[in-house]
Design an enzyme around this catalytic site. Structure first.
Site, mmCIF file in Angstrom:
data_model
loop_
_atom_site.group_PDB
_atom_site.id
_atom_site.type_symbol
_atom_site.label_atom_id
_atom_site.label_comp_id
_atom_site.label_asym_id
_atom_site.label_seq_id
_atom_site.Cartn_x
_atom_site.Cartn_y
_atom_site.Cartn_z
ATOM 1 N N GLY A 270 43.027 41.601 37.168
ATOM 2 C CA GLY A 270 42.858 40.590 38.227
ATOM 3 C C GLY A 270 43.115 39.447 38.601
ATOM 4 O O GLY A 270 43.109 38.869 37.682
ATOM 5 N N ASP B 168 31.644 30.475 42.578
ATOM 6 C CA ASP B 168 32.621 31.344 42.730
ATOM 7 C C ASP B 168 31.984 33.594 42.920
ATOM 8 O O ASP B 168 32.931 34.057 42.123
ATOM 9 C CB ASP B 168 33.968 31.488 42.766
ATOM 10 C CG ASP B 168 35.204 32.752 43.492
ATOM 11 O OD1 ASP B 168 35.226 32.444 44.278
ATOM 12 O OD2 ASP B 168 36.221 33.119 43.117
#
Ligand SMILES: *[C@@H]1O[C@H](CO)[C@@H](O)[C@H](O)[C@H]1NC(C)=O
Ligand SMILES: *[C@@H]1O[C@H](CO)[C@@H](O)[C@H](O)[C@H]1NC(C)=O
Ligand SMILES: *[C@@H]1O[C@H](CO)[C@@H](O)[C@H](O)[C@H]1NC(C)=O
Ligand SMILES: *[C@@H]1O[C@H](CO)[C@@H](O)[C@H](O)[C@H]1NC(C)=O
Ligand SMILES: *[C@@H]1O[C@H](CO)[C@@H](O)[C@H](O)[C@H]1NC(C)=O
Ligand SMILES: *[C@@H]1O[C@H](CO)[C@@H](O)[C@H](O)[C@H]1NC(C)=O
Ligand SMILES: *[C@@H]1O[C@H](CO)[C@@H](O)[C@H](O)[C@H]1NC(C)=O
Ligand SMILES: *[C@@H]1O[C@H](CO)[C@@H](O)[C@H](O)[C@H]1NC(C)=O
Ligand SMILES: *[C@@H]1O[C@H](CO)[C@@H](O)[C@H](O)[C@H]1NC(C)=O
Ligand SMILES: *[C@@H]1O[C@H](CO)[C@@H](O)[C@H](O)[C@H]1NC(C)=O
Ligand SMILES: *[C@@H]1O[C@H](CO)[C@@H](O)[C@H](O)[C@H]1NC(C)=O
Ligand SMILES: *[C@@H]1O[C@H](CO)[C@@H](O)[C@H](O)[C@H]1NC(C)=O
Length: 785
Positions: free
Chosen positions: A475, A593
């Site tokens: 990812g 995040d």
């Protein structure tokens, strides 16, 4: 007539004795004095009847020897032989005690063929006595003080170690007690093999053939010999190595004197411990050494490691390579291995921990019984010729210091039963975390000493990830793509390749990484090391089998497997991990995040926050002109951050709230829009909450697994976290409490980003050069995937 009969009887017995050995009953004396003679056929028996001394013929031999054996055992088992080198050829031998304290064996011509020797002690009335221990002692009849014994057989064993014997060295008398095998079962003369306790360096037991080392037990570690894991605490005997300035010896003692156990060096080269079983009238072998090929001394050479389950058995220790690859390939391991990166002490070497091994040969080692592991490391670090250190004693949690001053040999892999050792490496192989970079470092040594980070070689990473193959891409994290990797030793890793645009220097990067490595919590992904080479800055993490929360929630099949208890467990885990980052760690990290794809799941579905810490590292005062840094993801960002670049722990709390609502609903905030009101997930949840219809938010997959009170509480906490105003949001420690507690919760106010779509335009325009203030920051928004 009577006399004649007796004579006949005796000579018959003599014949029987010669043929079958020792069926003759003696009149149970344990002592002879100078006026008594022990003839062939007569025996001495220790006071309690355990041991018997007399003449015997071993195996198929007709030679006669004086020896000691177990009286009780029906299988003749000789534990000591007097005249092992010079046998008598017939039954005319005589054993007697003479002045001033000698035990002598003579033949019928009165020629002495074997004798004890005198020591500094003499006796006025010497006697020889067979003790219950099996020790044959020459002493003065009135002096039972063992220190005044003139001679004792325990100092001159043949092939057998009996309980109470001291195998090793007496430095006062300069006498070594060791076992030596018989030549064969028919001949007790000194054979090829001997067994010693060697004191040089640090004590270990050693088996030799013709004086050449065949096998070493590895150093004594307070509980056992490092390389003999099967010699352990047992109900039959205790054992120990005694180390002081006068003597070094190994000994064992019976825990119950009614048991018979002995340790014997066999002519075949096997050292064997066996125990007599009354019921079966036989000996049972308890332990034999050496046990396998890996016990062959130095088989794999220096820095080689032997693992019996491998084929071939020899390998190099991690971070070492064969010195002579061709020889190695031909199974000639004698040249051993060398470090991949040579040492350079002037650059400050470091130490790498190896676990589960038999400690190397300690013949040239140094030790100190009172030093801690920390002091040990310090000492080893200071001396460039110190190659490794370890705890001396692993009992009581480990203490003492053992240092190696030459190349390490005779290492064997034992896994669980092995020990830890710290081996010197070029500093470029490891980053050692010794100090935390942010000032207030505690002098708390124990906290720091095991924290080690590996510095991976770029080639290693390239190979592990198959050239960063797209197939291995897991990812895209906040700071670059993440790849799955497989190290040569089979360990799976996740490699985060940081984007190259960071202008941080290598050292700053290292420092940052070290700080991140110090963050250890079970709900944070563990950093294993990093790779810094050329343009590349990479972080290597433990690999998480079950991927990310994001992927699971977006896959209906997997989503179904995630029942409520699991989801609640995950919610709580994330909360605790985030609380640690915000409050409990020394650094106070704002994640910036937090999102489903940054919550990884291990094989037990424990959540682990990833990507933490670097948010703090990167972008600090980098200007907004750069566009490649993704430091936030739409859908999880708090309004004050997305719009004004204002950042605080409360923006992480907001992201957490979004995750909670996603977990409960099984839907993602981003992309969600209820048809009626065009509300996003947050707005939708809030609306239901206000109408007390919160349960309608619950993921249909959850079915019966839900616990209504937990679900309602989670939704409520989630909504508190996503409130518009940062001051209204609870901090993470309150969140953790609220989730676990039944107390009353405050009313939730309207969430930030109440509505669905109309905000996007605002957000994507955020790319400003923020003014300087501690919480302000320039950000660049890219869409999360
Ligand atoms: C030796 O032992 C025997 C039997 O106990 C005794 O009669 C004799 O006097 C002893 N001799 C000496 C020299 O002590
Ligand atoms: C016993 O052996 C010795 C020495 O070998 C010898 O001198 C002696 O004659 C032998 N005695 C008998 C009875 O055979
Ligand atoms: C050997 O010694 C014994 C006792 O000391 C003595 O009776 C015998 O006469 C001696 N034999 C010879 C051959 O000297
Ligand atoms: C024995 O005596 C010698 C000389 O008298 C002495 O050097 C030695 O230390 C003594 N040994 C013991 C064990 O007492
Ligand atoms: C020692 O072993 C014997 C026989 O196995 C047993 O009867 C006895 O109780 C044991 N003694 C102890 C102190 O355990
Ligand atoms: C060790 O490092 C120092 C300093 O970096 C360097 O000058 C020296 O040449 C190095 N020595 C070896 C053998 O590599
Ligand atoms: C062992 O270490 C302790 C503690 O550091 C020290 O006091 C002692 O002198 C050392 N002993 C030896 C023999 O070096
Ligand atoms: C390092 O240790 C070795 C072995 O103990 C010793 O001979 C040497 O002098 C030591 N070197 C230093 C610099 O302390
Ligand atoms: C990786 O890339 C290098 C150079 O581009 C190439 O030589 C090598 O074969 C590649 N290895 C793999 C496993 O793809
Ligand atoms: C998590 O991993 C374990 C072990 O790899 C596996 O058995 C389990 O099915 C996985 N769970 C999910 C939801 O993928
Ligand atoms: C970041 O800020 C520090 C101190 O405020 C300054 O010294 C440094 O040059 C700045 N770095 C960049 C890349 O602007
Ligand atoms: C952003 O920076 C530019 C150039 O440095 C400046 O002209 C502009 O006023 C700044 N904008 C803000 C909002 O500070």
């Amino acid at each position: 007539m009577n006399t004649k009969f007796n004579k006949y009887h005796i000579s018959l017995l003599l014949i029987i004795t010669t043929l079958f050995s020792f069926t003759r009953v003696s009149n149970a004396m344990d002592t002879i004095n100078t006026t008594q003679i022990l003839r062939d056929g007569e025996t001495m028996i220790s006071n309690d009847g355990t041991f018997e001394l007399g003449f015997f013929s071993p195996g198929n031999s007709n030679n006669r020897y004086v020896g000691i054996w177990y009286k009780k055992s029906t299988v003749r088992t000789v534990v000591w032989v007097a005249n092992r080198e010079i046998p008598l050829t017939n039954t005319s031998g005589l054993l007697k005690v003479i002045e001033p304290g000698l035990l002598v064996l003579q033949n019928e011509a009165n020629v002495t063929i074997w004798s004890t020797h005198t020591s500094n002690f003499t006796a006025r009335t010497p006697v020889a006595q067979l003790h219950d221990s099996g020790n044959l002692v020459v002493k003065d009849t009135n002096d039972d003080n063992s220190e005044n014994f003139i001679w004792e057989s325990f100092n001159y064993p043949t092939d057998t170690l009996l309980p109470g014997m001291k195998l090793g060295w007496n430095f006062i008398t300069n006498l070594e007690v060791y076992m030596s095998s018989w030549k064969s079962n028919d001949d007790p003369a000194t054979g090829d093999y001997s067994y010693h306790c060697e004191p040089s360096g640090y004590p270990q037991d050693v088996l030799k053939k013709d004086g050449v080392v065949q096998y070493k037990t590895g150093p004594w570690n307070g509980l056992r010999f490092s390389g003999v894991p099967n010699l352990r605490k047992n109900p039959i005997f205790s054992f120990d190595v005694v180390i002081n300035k006068n003597e070094v010896y190994y000994h064992f003692e019976l825990l119950n004197n009614s048991i018979i156990s002995r340790f014997t060096m066999l002519p075949s080269g096997i050292a064997q411990r066996s125990t007599w079983i009354d019921r079966t009238q036989g000996w049972v072998v308890y332990i034999t050494s050496p046990t396998d090929n890996c016990d062959i001394y130095r088989l794999c050479g220096v820095y080689g490691s032997c693992h019996i389950a491998n084929s071939p058995v020899c390998g190099c220790l991690n971070r070492f390579i064969p010195k002579n690859q061709q020889g190695w390939d031909r199974a000639d391991w004698s040249e051993g291995c060398v470090r991949k990166k040579p040492l350079n002490c002037s650059n400050g070497d470091a130490f790498l921990k190896y676990s589960g091994i038999k400690l190397p040969d300690t013949q040239h080692s140094w030790f100190n019984e009172s030093m801690t592991l920390g002091q040990c490391k310090e000492m080893c670090t200071r001396n460039c010729s110190c190659m490794a250190y370890a705890n001396l004693d692993i009992s009581r949690g480990g203490n003492g210091c053992l240092l190696w001053f030459d190349d390490l040999v005779d290492i064997k892999e034992l896994s669980a039963e092995g020990q830890d050792i710290y081996i010197r490496m070029a500093s470029s192989e490891i980053i050692l975390v010794m100090l935390c970079c942010y000032g207030n470092n505690h002098p708390d040594e124990r906290h720091n000493e095991h924290l080690e980070l590996l510095l991976f070689d770029l080639r290693t990473i390239t190979k592990a990830t198959e050239n960063f193959s797209i197939n291995n891409k897991l990812g895209e994290g906040g700071f670059g793509p993440v790849y799955k990797g497989l190290l040569e030793d089979g360990k799976e890793i996740a490699v985060k390749r940081l984007s190259r645009t960071s202008h941080q220097g290598v050292n700053e990067f290292k420092t940052e990484v070290i700080c991140i490595a110090k963050l250890q919590h079970r709900n944070l992904v563990k950093l294993l090391g990093c790779c810094i080479q050329g343009e590349e800055n990479m972080l290597v993490y433990e690999y998480m089998k079950n991927n990310s929360l994001d992927l699971i929630l977006s896959d209906p099949m997997k989503s179904k497997l995630l029942d409520w208890p699991k989801r609640f467990h995950i919610i709580n885990g994330i909360a605790r991990g985030l609380m640690y980052l915000h409050q409990d760690s020394r650094l106070r990290i704002i994640h910036r995040d937090l999102k489903g794809s940054n919550i990884l799941l291990d094989s037990d579905m424990n959540p682990k926050i990833s990507d933490f810490g670097l948010a703090r590292t990167f972008g600090g005062n980098e200007t907004g002109a750069k566009t490649s840094h993704v430091v936030g993801t739409y859908g999880y960002m708090s309004p004050e951050y997305a719009v004004d670049g204002l950042f605080s722990v409360k923006s992480d709390v907001f992201s957490f709230g979004v995750i909670v609502l996603e977990m409960v609903s099984g839907k993602r905030n981003r992309g969600f829009s209820d048809r009626e009101h065009h509300l996003n997930l947050l707005g939708h949840a809030w609306m239901l909450y206000r109408e007390e219809r919160s349960l309608e938010l619950v993921d249909s997959y959850l079915g019966n697994s839900i616990c209504t009170s937990e679900v309602l509480r989670s939704i409520h906490v989630g909504l508190l976290c996503v409130q518009q105003c940062p001051e209204d949001r609870p901090n993470m420690s309150s969140v953790v409490l609220m989730l676990s507690n039944e107390g009353v919760l405050p009313q939730a106010k309207q969430p930030g980003f109440f509505t669905g779509r109309n905000i996007i335009n605002v957000e994507t325009s955020v790319s400003s050069n923020a003014t300087s203030s501690t919480n302000e920051i320039s950000i660049t928004l890219l869409e999360g995937r």
